[in-house]
Design an enzyme around this catalytic site. Structure first.
Site, short mmCIF file in Angstrom:
data_model
loop_
_atom_site.label_atom_id
_atom_site.label_comp_id
_atom_site.label_asym_id
_atom_site.label_seq_id
_atom_site.Cartn_x
_atom_site.Cartn_y
_atom_site.Cartn_z
N GLY A 16 0.84 -1.20 0.00
CA GLY A 16 0.00 0.00 0.00
C GLY A 16 0.87 1.24 0.00
O GLY A 16 1.58 1.51 0.98
N VAL A 20 -0.65 6.79 3.91
CA VAL A 20 0.05 6.28 5.09
C VAL A 20 1.32 5.54 4.68
O VAL A 20 2.41 5.86 5.16
CB VAL A 20 -0.89 5.37 5.92
CG1 VAL A 20 -0.12 4.58 6.95
CG2 VAL A 20 -1.92 6.23 6.61
N SER A 138 -2.75 -0.41 8.66
CA SER A 138 -4.09 0.11 8.36
C SER A 138 -4.91 0.17 9.64
O SER A 138 -4.62 -0.55 10.60
CB SER A 138 -4.82 -0.83 7.40
OG SER A 138 -4.17 -0.91 6.17
N THR A 139 -5.93 1.02 9.64
CA THR A 139 -6.86 1.08 10.78
C THR A 139 -7.88 -0.04 10.62
O THR A 139 -8.56 -0.12 9.59
CB THR A 139 -7.57 2.45 10.79
OG1 THR A 139 -6.57 3.46 10.86
CG2 THR A 139 -8.52 2.56 11.97
N GLU A 173 -1.42 3.85 12.84
CA GLU A 173 -0.74 5.10 12.51
C GLU A 173 -1.61 6.29 12.95
O GLU A 173 -2.81 6.31 12.70
CB GLU A 173 -0.50 5.15 10.99
CG GLU A 173 0.29 6.35 10.55
CD GLU A 173 1.52 6.58 11.43
OE1 GLU A 173 2.38 5.70 11.50
OE2 GLU A 173 1.59 7.64 12.08
N PHE A 174 -0.98 7.27 13.60
CA PHE A 174 -1.73 8.42 14.11
C PHE A 174 -1.41 9.71 13.35
O PHE A 174 -1.82 10.78 13.77
CB PHE A 174 -1.44 8.62 15.61
CG PHE A 174 -1.92 7.47 16.46
CD1 PHE A 174 -3.27 7.39 16.79
CD2 PHE A 174 -1.07 6.49 16.90
CE1 PHE A 174 -3.75 6.33 17.57
CE2 PHE A 174 -1.53 5.42 17.68
CZ PHE A 174 -2.87 5.35 18.01
N LYS A 228 -6.88 2.85 18.33
CA LYS A 228 -6.83 3.67 17.11
C LYS A 228 -8.24 4.18 16.76
O LYS A 228 -8.42 5.38 16.50
CB LYS A 228 -6.25 2.84 15.96
CG LYS A 228 -6.33 3.49 14.60
CD LYS A 228 -5.54 4.79 14.51
CE LYS A 228 -5.96 5.58 13.29
NZ LYS A 228 -5.31 6.87 13.18
N GLY A 279 -17.12 21.52 9.17
CA GLY A 279 -17.44 20.11 9.44
C GLY A 279 -16.22 19.28 9.11
O GLY A 279 -15.50 19.57 8.15
N CYS A 284 -10.85 9.30 7.19
CA CYS A 284 -10.92 8.34 8.31
C CYS A 284 -11.94 8.63 9.41
O CYS A 284 -12.52 7.69 9.95
CB CYS A 284 -9.54 8.18 8.92
SG CYS A 284 -8.41 7.45 7.73
N LYS A 287 -15.42 7.16 8.59
CA LYS A 287 -15.36 5.70 8.40
C LYS A 287 -15.03 4.99 9.71
O LYS A 287 -15.59 3.95 10.03
CB LYS A 287 -14.39 5.37 7.28
CG LYS A 287 -13.19 4.53 7.66
CD LYS A 287 -12.32 4.22 6.50
CE LYS A 287 -10.85 4.40 6.79
NZ LYS A 287 -10.30 3.67 7.92
N PHE A 346 -9.81 18.77 2.23
CA PHE A 346 -10.55 18.64 3.51
C PHE A 346 -9.86 19.41 4.64
O PHE A 346 -10.45 19.64 5.69
CB PHE A 346 -10.78 17.17 3.88
CG PHE A 346 -9.61 16.46 4.51
CD1 PHE A 346 -8.61 15.90 3.75
CD2 PHE A 346 -9.55 16.34 5.89
CE1 PHE A 346 -7.54 15.23 4.34
CE2 PHE A 346 -8.48 15.67 6.51
CZ PHE A 346 -7.48 15.12 5.72
#
Ligand code: NAD
Ligand code: UGA
Length: 473
Positions: A16, A20, A138-139, A173-174, A228, A279, A284, A287, A346
């Site tokens: 990936g 990230v 991944s989360t 990952e943060f 997470k 907003g 993430c 989701k 965003f």
């Protein structure tokens, strides 16, 4: 096969090459020159762009990223579509693929779609050699490590000659987009969840190269996965909370900036993530909260599920609230009116538009008949096209490259992303390009109100009860 006590990691493969995988591996490569890192992806165009000599063409814009790519690419950092070969060579494999919300089947609209994670686990199962540490980057929903493990274990049963062994770790990952490199180089903490101390140690060894020991937190694997989701839910909840109060500020004459400062100085509350905006967006927050809602429902906790679901619901309400307010101020109709949209990403310092509030707000304005001049310093026209689906019926928007061109003939300017250049706009010059009576809507609170009001333009900014009242009288 006996598993060695501790593994020296020489070769990492990251599956990936997204927002990230790319930056995370770039920073590890930069800090650990002795480790060879191969970042692999199915997407050929993405890999081609990661390998582009022109560093402005990298697939992801992040301050500081291109400098690291220049230092490490071709030395110990490589991008390719050769997934199987690079899995074979790796001592440690990071799974860093997308985990979007499911669109059909059980849990549609809430649960995470794990088909890409499952595909990775199967690729690892059939290609890895010897002992491999598989790291969830991944989360993921709590207990996904169990799924990954059972796929890896099953591969051993398929072939008795196959003596491969695996450890599975969770290392969420943060990083936040726009500050990814800084977040990776100097994180608040690194979280590692796992079962076997030796495997955890191998990953700790990597982070220790630049992160102080006390910032490396070790937990059990399920706590790490859940932490997470919980961190994102708490952060999004703060944004929804402050946005909900901004509506009350506008109704009562209070000012959200003052309220934020007043509550943020309480050390129990803290000052971060209290900026009211259009907003929350990003790939993430929504989701991950929906995933949490699904998990709560699945585990028989409907009250907990509905508590978190409200954070997402009010975010949508807040975006529509801003669209409605613009329509109301422009005399209830936007038919044939031009609006300058300032910012489509965003948040600032990223080219990412996923779940951007700008998408919903632009759609609402287009539905009311507006013509939009959209400006964003990093988002491409191609991306806006994907988000707004330009068609014969929906062709009343265009992307403008020069900021000044966005204002020509506009009845209103709407600031939706906090790009620094928008806080420096010379409204004295802009006012002559706009149609009267013109409006400036600052949904990010980055404009100094008097710089607009003194030009005779009407001004609204988020959560500012006083300016709203002043402009109307
Ligand atoms: P992304 O969509 O930008 O990148 C994912 C990449 O994985 C894509 O390029 C895709 O082609 C590739 N991929 C999918 N399946 C593959 C496979 N089987 N083999 C090879 N490549 C494959 O996603 P992202 O934003 O990088 O997010 C990845 C994960 O990290 C998600 O779970 C997300 O929740 C989490 N996360 C994201 C952020 C963020 O800021 N974007 C921050 C923290 C955590
Ligand atoms: C967020 C988290 O901050 C990261 O820790 C996490 O790793 C990441 O999600 C993830 O899992 O993907 P990100 O979405 O990149 O990072 O960006 P944030 O800075 O958190 O902003 C999210 C949204 O909230 C943006 O639309 C931003 O404009 C908005 N926001 C943020 C506000 O409106 N007000 C604030 O005070 C803060």
């Amino acid at each position: 096969m006996t598993i060695k006590d501790k593994f020296e990691i020489y070769n990492i493969c990251c599956i990936g090459a997204g927002y990230v995988g790319g930056p995370t591996m770039a920073v590890i490569a930069d800090k650990c020159p002795n480790i060879q890192i191969n970042v692999v992806d199915l997407n050929e165009e993405r890999i081609k762009n990661w390998n582009n000599d022109d560093l402005t063409k990298l697939p992801i814009y992040e301050p500081g990223l291109s400098e690291i790519i220049e230092r490490c690419r071709g030395k110990n950092l490589h991008f390719s579509n050769e997934i199987e070969n690079n899995i074979k060579k790796a001592d440690m494999i990071f799974i860093s693929v997308n985990t979007p919300t499911k669109t059909s089947g059980i849990g549609a609209g809430k649960a995470s779609d794990l088909k890409w994670v499952e595909a990775c686990a199967r690729q690892v199962a059939s290609n890895s050699k010897g002992h491999t540490i598989v790291v969830e980057k991944s989360t993921l929903p709590v207990r996904t490590a169990e799924v990954i493990k059972s796929i890896l274990e099953a591969s051993k049963n398929d072939d008795i000659q196959n003596k491969n062994t695996f450890d599975v770790l969770s290392n969420p990952e943060f990083l936040a987009e726009g500050s990814a490199i800084n977040d990776l180089e100097d994180p608040d903490r690194v979280l590692i969840g796992g079962e076997r101390e030796e495997a955890i140690e191998s990953l700790c060894e990597i982070y220790r190269k630049w992160i102080p020991e006390q910032k490396i937190l070790k937990t059990n694997i399920w706590s790490s996965e859940l932490a997470k989701l919980t961190a994102n839910a708490f952060l999004a909840q703060r944004v929804s909370s402050i946005n909900s109060i901004s509506a009350l500020c506008e109704a009562t004459g209070a000012d959200i900036r003052e309220v934020s400062r007043a509550i943020g100085t309480d050390s129990r509350i803290g000052s971060k993530f209290l900026e009211s905006g259009p907003g929350f967006g990003g790939s993430c927050f929504k989701k991950d909260i929906l995933n949490l809602v699904y998990l709560c429902e699945y585990f028989g906790l409907p009250e907990v599920a509905s508590f978190w679901n409200e954070v997402v619901k009010i975010n949508k309400w807040h975006q529509h609230r801003i669209s409605k307010l613009i329509i109301k101020k422009l005399f209830g109709t936007l038919s044939g009116k031009k609006i300058a949209i300032l910012g489509f990403a965003f948040k600032s310092n990223t080219n990412d538009t996923r779940e951007s509030a700008a998408i919903q707000i632009c759609k609402d304005l287009l539905n009311e008949g507006a013509i939009l001049n959209i400006h964003d310093p990093k988002v491409s026209e191609k991306q806006i096209n994907l988000d707004l689906s330009k068609s014969d019926e929906n062709n009343r928007w265009c992307k403008v490259s020069l900021l000044n061109d966005a204002f020509i003939g506009a009845d209103a300017s709407v600031i939706l992303t906090e790009w620094a250049e928008y806080s420096e706009i010379d409204w004295e010059q802009v006012v002559n390009k706009m149609r009267r009576p013109g409006w400036v809507f600052d949904a990010r609170s980055i404009v100094e109100p008097n710089s607009v009001i003194k030009t005779g333009l009407n001004f609204w900014r988020i959560g500012d009860g006083l300016t709203v009242c002043k402009t109307l009288t």
